[in-house]
Scaffold this motif. Sequence first.
Motif, PDB file in Angstrom:
ATOM      1  N   UNK A 125      14.215  42.006  10.437  1.00 42.53           N
ATOM      2  CA  UNK A 125      13.618  41.455   9.225  1.00 42.53           C
ATOM      3  C   UNK A 125      14.726  40.978   8.311  1.00 42.53           C
ATOM      4  N   UNK A 126      14.666  39.694   7.952  1.00 46.07           N
ATOM      5  CA  UNK A 126      15.636  39.091   7.048  1.00 46.07           C
ATOM      6  C   UNK A 126      14.979  38.886   5.690  1.00 46.07           C
ATOM      7  N   UNK A 127      15.396  39.612   4.660  1.00 47.02           N
ATOM      8  CA  UNK A 127      14.896  39.320   3.320  1.00 47.02           C
ATOM      9  C   UNK A 127      15.294  37.896   2.924  1.00 47.02           C
ATOM     10  N   UNK A 128      14.625  37.315   1.914  1.00 43.28           N
ATOM     11  CA  UNK A 128      14.996  35.968   1.483  1.00 43.28           C
ATOM     12  C   UNK A 128      16.493  35.857   1.206  1.00 43.28           C
ATOM     13  N   UNK A 129      17.104  34.819   1.753  1.00 41.45           N
ATOM     14  CA  UNK A 129      18.531  34.596   1.571  1.00 41.45           C
ATOM     15  C   UNK A 129      19.421  35.292   2.571  1.00 41.45           C
ATOM     16  N   UNK A 130      18.879  36.227   3.361  1.00 41.73           N
ATOM     17  CA  UNK A 130      19.698  37.003   4.297  1.00 41.73           C
ATOM     18  C   UNK A 130      19.908  36.242   5.602  1.00 41.73           C
ATOM     19  N   UNK A 131      21.090  36.410   6.175  1.00 45.69           N
ATOM     20  CA  UNK A 131      21.419  35.799   7.459  1.00 45.69           C
ATOM     21  C   UNK A 131      22.179  36.774   8.332  1.00 45.69           C
ATOM     22  N   UNK A 132      22.826  36.244   9.369  1.00 46.54           N
ATOM     23  CA  UNK A 132      23.639  37.067  10.272  1.00 46.54           C
ATOM     24  C   UNK A 132      24.818  36.231  10.746  1.00 46.54           C
ATOM     25  N   UNK A 133      26.003  36.816  10.681  1.00 49.13           N
ATOM     26  CA  UNK A 133      27.218  36.101  11.048  1.00 49.13           C
ATOM     27  C   UNK A 133      27.305  35.782  12.536  1.00 49.13           C
ATOM     28  N   UNK A 134      28.251  34.944  12.870  1.00 49.65           N
ATOM     29  CA  UNK A 134      28.454  34.537  14.256  1.00 49.65           C
ATOM     30  C   UNK A 134      28.860  35.731  15.108  1.00 49.65           C
ATOM     31  N   UNK A 193      15.392  30.790   3.988  1.00 47.53           N
ATOM     32  CA  UNK A 193      15.158  29.955   2.809  1.00 47.53           C
ATOM     33  C   UNK A 193      13.922  30.444   2.057  1.00 47.53           C
ATOM     34  N   UNK A 194      14.110  30.974   0.853  1.00 47.07           N
ATOM     35  CA  UNK A 194      12.969  31.533   0.104  1.00 47.07           C
ATOM     36  C   UNK A 194      11.861  30.506  -0.114  1.00 47.07           C
ATOM     37  N   UNK A 195      10.624  30.981   0.041  1.00 43.23           N
ATOM     38  CA  UNK A 195       9.471  30.154  -0.261  1.00 43.23           C
ATOM     39  C   UNK A 195       9.074  29.163   0.804  1.00 43.23           C
ATOM     40  N   UNK A 196       9.701  29.218   1.989  1.00 44.61           N
ATOM     41  CA  UNK A 196       9.395  28.238   3.032  1.00 44.61           C
ATOM     42  C   UNK A 196       8.468  28.778   4.114  1.00 44.61           C
ATOM     43  N   UNK A 197       8.084  30.038   4.039  1.00 46.97           N
ATOM     44  CA  UNK A 197       7.197  30.607   5.051  1.00 46.97           C
ATOM     45  C   UNK A 197       5.750  30.197   4.823  1.00 46.97           C
TER      46      UNK A 197
END
Length: 217
Positions: A125-134, A193-197
């Motif tokens: 689960x990725x909260x808004x704005x969260x990502x994962x590095x290479x 990206x927040x708000x795009x779901x």
Amino acid sequence: MLFDALPRDPANPIPGVVHLPGFLALGEQEALVAQARELARSVQGTPVAMRRPVLKAGQMQAWMLSLGWYWATQPYRMLTEVDGYPVPPVPENYQALAERILAAAREIDPRVGPTPAVETALVNFYPPGAGMGMHVDAEEESANAVVSLSIGEETVFRIEGPQGNRDLLLMSGDALVFGGPARRARHGVLGAKPGTGPEGTGLKEGRINITMRQMRR
């Protein structure tokens, strides 16, 4: 997103990578989210609960639930139980999903290889704005393809190819496969990206990614 109703064609950006836009219907996405919530609740408060792993570079932004095998850190290793608690099994429907996705992906690029026997899965689960590095998925002995599903907010998937990094926009319901020559490629995701779901997935915000793999040869 303004253009989310426009058709998006499957893509084969580098050998062994296939992007299948809109693979999951909205009802399937909602069912997978509900199932993931129930799995997380079933192990809440135990050593195999959903958590934000701590890596050498710090704590991950994403929350991770391990199924089948547990991805442990410091040192990196795969476990079938933690402190006497068994890792929850991979749901049976994940294998059927993997078979559907690989069948579609092989029609576009046979180099993705055979369907994995889904022995382990990560529900992130990725909260808004969260990502994962290479990073590289290298804990598994099997070289069979990785199968990934995205639900909720959009993100950009980045994978290292022969001519440099390639970026793919992942939207809710998209499937992604990387296998064959791309199986051990470095990859990561930028911030959700927040708000795009879309409405109807069961997620109020953020993004869920389900990644399925085969462990043994």
